[in-house]
Structures are given as C-alpha cells and as structure tokens.
Write a protein that holds these residues in place. Sequence first.
Motif, mmCIF file in Angstrom:
data_model
loop_
_atom_site.group_PDB
_atom_site.id
_atom_site.type_symbol
_atom_site.label_atom_id
_atom_site.label_comp_id
_atom_site.label_asym_id
_atom_site.label_seq_id
_atom_site.Cartn_x
_atom_site.Cartn_y
_atom_site.Cartn_z
ATOM 1 N N ALA A 123 0.838 -1.254 -0.057
ATOM 2 C CA ALA A 123 0.083 0.178 0.061
ATOM 3 C C ALA A 123 0.810 1.286 0.115
ATOM 4 O O ALA A 123 0.221 2.359 -0.128
ATOM 5 N N HIS A 124 2.107 1.262 0.440
ATOM 6 C CA HIS A 124 2.893 2.365 0.415
ATOM 7 C C HIS A 124 3.252 3.001 -0.795
ATOM 8 O O HIS A 124 3.058 4.286 -1.190
ATOM 9 N N TRP A 125 3.438 2.255 -1.834
ATOM 10 C CA TRP A 125 3.376 2.527 -3.413
ATOM 11 C C TRP A 125 2.335 3.249 -3.721
ATOM 12 O O TRP A 125 2.294 4.308 -4.354
ATOM 13 N N ARG A 126 1.165 2.693 -3.550
ATOM 14 C CA ARG A 126 -0.210 3.356 -3.901
ATOM 15 C C ARG A 126 -0.373 4.893 -3.437
ATOM 16 O O ARG A 126 -0.914 5.572 -3.665
ATOM 17 N N ALA A 127 -0.036 4.805 -2.135
ATOM 18 C CA ALA A 127 -0.102 6.013 -1.390
ATOM 19 C C ALA A 127 0.655 7.158 -1.979
ATOM 20 O O ALA A 127 0.168 8.335 -1.875
ATOM 21 N N GLU A 128 1.879 6.703 -2.115
ATOM 22 C CA GLU A 128 2.901 7.975 -2.874
ATOM 23 C C GLU A 128 2.354 8.394 -4.098
ATOM 24 O O GLU A 128 2.355 9.410 -4.451
ATOM 25 N N LEU A 129 1.881 7.413 -4.688
ATOM 26 C CA LEU A 129 1.175 7.690 -6.273
ATOM 27 C C LEU A 129 0.208 8.543 -6.038
ATOM 28 O O LEU A 129 -0.022 9.732 -6.620
ATOM 29 N N THR A 130 -0.881 8.254 -5.333
ATOM 30 C CA THR A 130 -2.012 9.050 -5.151
ATOM 31 C C THR A 130 -1.714 10.379 -4.417
ATOM 32 O O THR A 130 -2.030 11.300 -4.836
ATOM 33 N N SER A 131 -0.623 10.386 -3.566
ATOM 34 C CA SER A 131 -0.270 11.918 -2.973
ATOM 35 C C SER A 131 0.324 12.632 -4.028
ATOM 36 O O SER A 131 0.264 13.848 -4.147
ATOM 37 N N GLU A 154 7.584 14.017 -12.189
ATOM 38 C CA GLU A 154 8.661 14.231 -11.257
ATOM 39 C C GLU A 154 8.137 14.194 -10.037
ATOM 40 O O GLU A 154 9.129 13.821 -9.034
ATOM 41 N N ALA A 155 6.728 14.315 -9.692
ATOM 42 C CA ALA A 155 6.367 14.149 -8.152
ATOM 43 C C ALA A 155 6.309 12.745 -7.777
ATOM 44 O O ALA A 155 6.484 12.395 -6.678
ATOM 45 N N VAL A 166 -1.460 3.991 -15.685
ATOM 46 C CA VAL A 166 -1.527 3.882 -14.125
ATOM 47 C C VAL A 166 -1.974 5.417 -13.471
ATOM 48 O O VAL A 166 -2.926 5.568 -12.731
ATOM 49 N N ILE A 167 -1.289 6.339 -14.015
ATOM 50 C CA ILE A 167 -1.604 7.618 -13.487
ATOM 51 C C ILE A 167 -2.913 8.144 -13.980
ATOM 52 O O ILE A 167 -3.824 8.805 -13.029
ATOM 53 N N ARG A 168 -3.514 7.769 -15.164
ATOM 54 C CA ARG A 168 -4.883 7.955 -15.660
ATOM 55 C C ARG A 168 -5.685 7.417 -14.777
ATOM 56 O O ARG A 168 -6.835 7.865 -14.299
#
Length: 657
Positions: A123-131, A154-155, A166-168
Amino acid sequence: MSRKLPLGEGEVARTACARGLLRTGVVEKTGEVLSAAALVERVGWAAGLVSGMAAELLAGHWNAADVDVLASGVDAGGRKLPSNAWMALRRLGWTAAPADGVRVNDRIVRMAQEQAGRALRSAHWRAELTSAVLRTWPGDPGRRTPEEWDRVGEAVPGGRSIPSSVIRSRTRQITAFDKKHGRLPAGVFELETAPRAARMLLLSACDGQQATIERGEHDPQRALLRLQLPTRPDPRSYRDWTWVACPLTLPPTIPPGAVLHLPTLRLVGNKVRADLAYTHAVSRTSRTVALGVDWGLNTLLSAGAARRHDDGRITALGHGAQFRAAGILAKQHRLRRLSEHLHAKADQYQRLIDADEQHELSGRHEVLQDEIRFVSDRRSNLNDALARAAARWTVDQAIAARATVIYLEDLRSMEAGGMGRTTNTRLSQTVRGQIADRIRHLAAEAGIAVVTVPPRNTSRHCPRCLTPLRHRKAPDRPTTPGWKWALCPDRAGCGWQGDRDHGAWQRIAARGLTHQAKTVTDRATGQMVIRTVADPLETQAVITPTTQTSRADRSKTGPTRRHTTRPAPRRRGAPSPTGPQGPAGKRPEGHAPTDPRTLPRAAHRHQGVTTISTPTTRRHRPRGAALGAGFHLHAHATPPQWAQPMPDTMSCMGSLS
C-alpha cells in the motif's frame, strides 16, 4: 534436508513456482484417511483463523503513519527491520490474537502477520502515487497538458518509467470520489478501504513445528507435506490440533534436483491448491535464441523465434505463428455489453427506490444485483481461461524453439483512441496483464526468462532495413489503405512484405537480443525490463534474410527419361479380389473417387422407411426438414419389424412325427 542449492561454475539460482493439488491426507496419530472434502474443511478452518487475525491487523493499521513506518525499513530505535513481514511487524509491536477461547500456536499468528505485512507494504507505493497526483492535480482531469504530465512525473518516485495508464486510472478514481463527496480525498487511505484478507495459509512463514515438506526417497516426483490442522472450527486447546500428512505429485516442470520450499495453500472452490515454490540452477550465458511476442486485437498473439549468431547477425527461425482468439474475444465483448446494460438498469432502479426499503422495485433490484455478480464471474472465468491458454501456447512456442528468453512488448501505457467506440473498448479491456503474469509463471517453470521491451516503432518500421513501412488492407489489394499488410517502400534494396504482426515480433526479438546488456530488474515488481532504446544498438536490430537454397546449375546429369505420347491411366495390375459387396457395390478396377462425400442440403425424394419426418404445417421450414428428411440429416429411428422382416427358419422343416 538442506535448503541450499549447490551451484556449479557459470550457474545461478532461480526460484520459480508450480501449481499442485492436495487430494487427500492421513491423520498421523490415528491413521484416519481424510477425503478431499474433509481436507478442504480442515484447511478452511485454519485459513479462517488466519484471515480473521490478518483482517484485524489491516483494519488497525490502515493509515498513513503506520504504513510509512513499515515502509521506512527502520524501527523506533534506528535498527533495520527484517525482510520477513511477520518479523518486521513483531519488531514494531503489531501483534494479533484469535477470538476469546480459541487456542492457536505461534506459527498460525506468524502467517496472519505475514499476510497483513505484505498487504501494508504494497500500500505504500499506492499512497505515494495518490499523494503525487493530488499535489499536481490538473485543471482538466480528463486531459493533462504536457507541462502537467512533466510535473506529475517528477512528483512520483520513478515516475519517468511509470506507464501513463496507471496515472490516468488513479486520476479517474479521484475524480469519482470528488463527484460523490464534493471534495478531493486526503490520501489513498480515504480513497480506498482496508483490503480484505484472503483465506490462505502462507506456510513459508512457519518452521518445522507447523509444516514440513520432503521429496520421496524412491520417486523424486512425489513429495510429502506434513502440517498441523485443527479438528474443529474453534479449537479450544492444543489437543484440537493434529498432524496431517498430505502426499503430493510434483508437476513435471520441477527438476529432480530442485530444492522444495514450503508452499502456500489456497482454497479454490472445493479444492486445496498448493503453490509449490522451488529453487533450481540455470546457466548464466548470453541469450542467442529468443522468442518475440507481439500483441494484437483479433490475433491476440503473434510469436516467432530469432537467433543471434557469433558475427552479430540475427536471423528468423521460421515464419512464426499466431494465437487467434476471435471467438472468445467476441463472447467477452458480448458479456461486457450485457454487464453495462445490467448496471445501467440497476442504477435506474436505485434512483427510483431512493431510501425507500419497502419499494416495490426492491425485489427486482436484488435480482439484478445477483445477475450482475453472475455475469462478472463469467467474465472473470473467461479472462482467466484465455490467459492460461495464451500463456501456455507462448511458453510451448519458446520450448519448441529452444529459446532461453521471451521478449514481450511493454504495453502498460497503451490506451486505445481514435478507432471507434467499440474497437477502443476491446483494445482497452484485453487481458494483457493476466497473460503476461501467466507467461512469467510458466516460463519460470521451464527456466526461461521473460523480459519486456519498449514498443516504440515495432510495427511501423521494416524488420530488415528499419525503413518506415506502408500499410495496406491485404496483399492482393496493394492500393487500398489499411493496417493489416505491411510493405517496405525500398523495393529495390529490401522488398520485404508480410503481415504487420509478423514484422512486429521480428522487430521485438531483434531489439531484445541487441539490448540484452541493458536488461535490469524492476525493484518494485521484480520483473526484468529493458527501459530505453539506444540508437547505436537499434541500428543492429535487423533481421538478416536467409539465403535461398536452390540449385542454380540446371545442366543435365543423366539421360532424359522417355515419355510416351499417349499416357494410359493408372490402374491396378490385377483385378480387385472378390469380397463382400456393400450397399453400392465395389469398383473392380481403377481408383476409388477421392472427392469428399458431401451431404445434401435438403432431403432426397427417395427416403428410407426409418427416416424421421418433421411436419411442416407452418410457413417456416428448416432446411433439413424438406421432403421429410427430419430436422437433422443424421436422425433415424429404430427400424420397425415390418420394415425388416425376421428370417423364416421354420418353413423348410418337415414334421417331427
């Protein structure tokens, strides 16, 4: 038994997984033989205890602070956390306990902590991506500008290599939350609820006091798994746990010299599946034979092998093959449209019902929800069956060509557009991810590496000279615009033409063989990838055509064979032997007709007495039912007695007196 694998010179260890099945078990204390149903019940009791404690851990630590602490890799005292999830959770003091009155040993708690720890770490990677997406929220979520894409890349940690899809998808998820609540979420932990804990047993977190596995002494393809299982769903003491020995038949893909590890037991329907992990030795050599795989729509997969020679030349081994799944994809498309229709109807019922639980449409809404779940299960099972079949076909192609690596296109960022509503949806909902995962799983069993390569210009450039191709509809329609048939415009120098997908797999295989030194392992997924294409290496990624082996010198090597001016038809040298005559007789000489016997489309006027007749009083008449042939041309009834009279054996006998 030692768990260390002896390695020779030039060998490395590779860990793979194979699927097994537990069919029966024997209680060691009493000698009672457990049937498949009894074994499923006992494993289900143990898995229920584990999943209950894992769900409690996930619900208690599903927040940003706890996930960040676990992902940091150090505890409060600055010491490094262990790699095993259950040990890391114990170092942090995150414990779990069963329900009151239930007695389990410490290894059962370990499995619950291991399962929960793996879920929290992921879940940590999903949390960083969402933030990162929330920090760089665009003005128009449906269409980002190039500057906004640069900011979100960059973020996100490692955002340059993350697929845009994935970002979309994360953006669409946040947009749906904003539409429902009127605000943006604070993070992934508000956007998503705590994941459910699966009913499975991670025996890798245990030691010999809970489970052991050993190979058979006389048959290396047999193994014995011993584990402790409860005798009741709520064991009250340690006496309610017994050792059960379960024999296993190892798949042929597990080498005899491989080291076995404790498996993961999963409940699938009324069966107990075992994911058998093993470690075996493979040679560390450069790849010379590779299988290139190209994705398609109607032709789901196109694959072929290529060889790299010592002088750097790359040649294709054969013409390749294609995995066509048009029928399954059409059925999948039909189920998708049915699911969309059912969802739209259920949403309309929900709007009409609103908050009235006694509404007359409540019963129909429940029926629709059940039907939606049924259709979703059908789609899931169909996708799973298609992924298994496609992966098995791909790995079989690699094994037949003796390839040591499979190169796949990295199409995670592909989102269809500009091809029409139906085609865009079919392209976006193909099961590429499942197929790729299955290919990696089966290829690891056979000792074959799977590497993804960038898809840039694989279908656009010629595989022999890298010239941009011209695409046409078909080879016999060279002037009609299309996309299926590719032609190289350099007709004098190259002149290659062929199926677009066949040219693509040649480009993929050649690119992988020339860029194999740039293969890296993704730290997030553990998969081998080639991230970028180097122009100096790309110029070498061409397929060299093989020389045509034909005898150019056609001079005579002997006397000319005499030809008669009136050749006689080929006939038998002797009359056919006498035999039992069939219903249509037998030709005495010559060849029998070799044409296929075609069945008539309608009935024949000369019908037998045993032919079923179909009444045709209505205007509609089936083709096979005309003139009394019956609906099916091969449907016949039992012959009646008057149609084939019994032989009279008494008329020629005299009186016995």
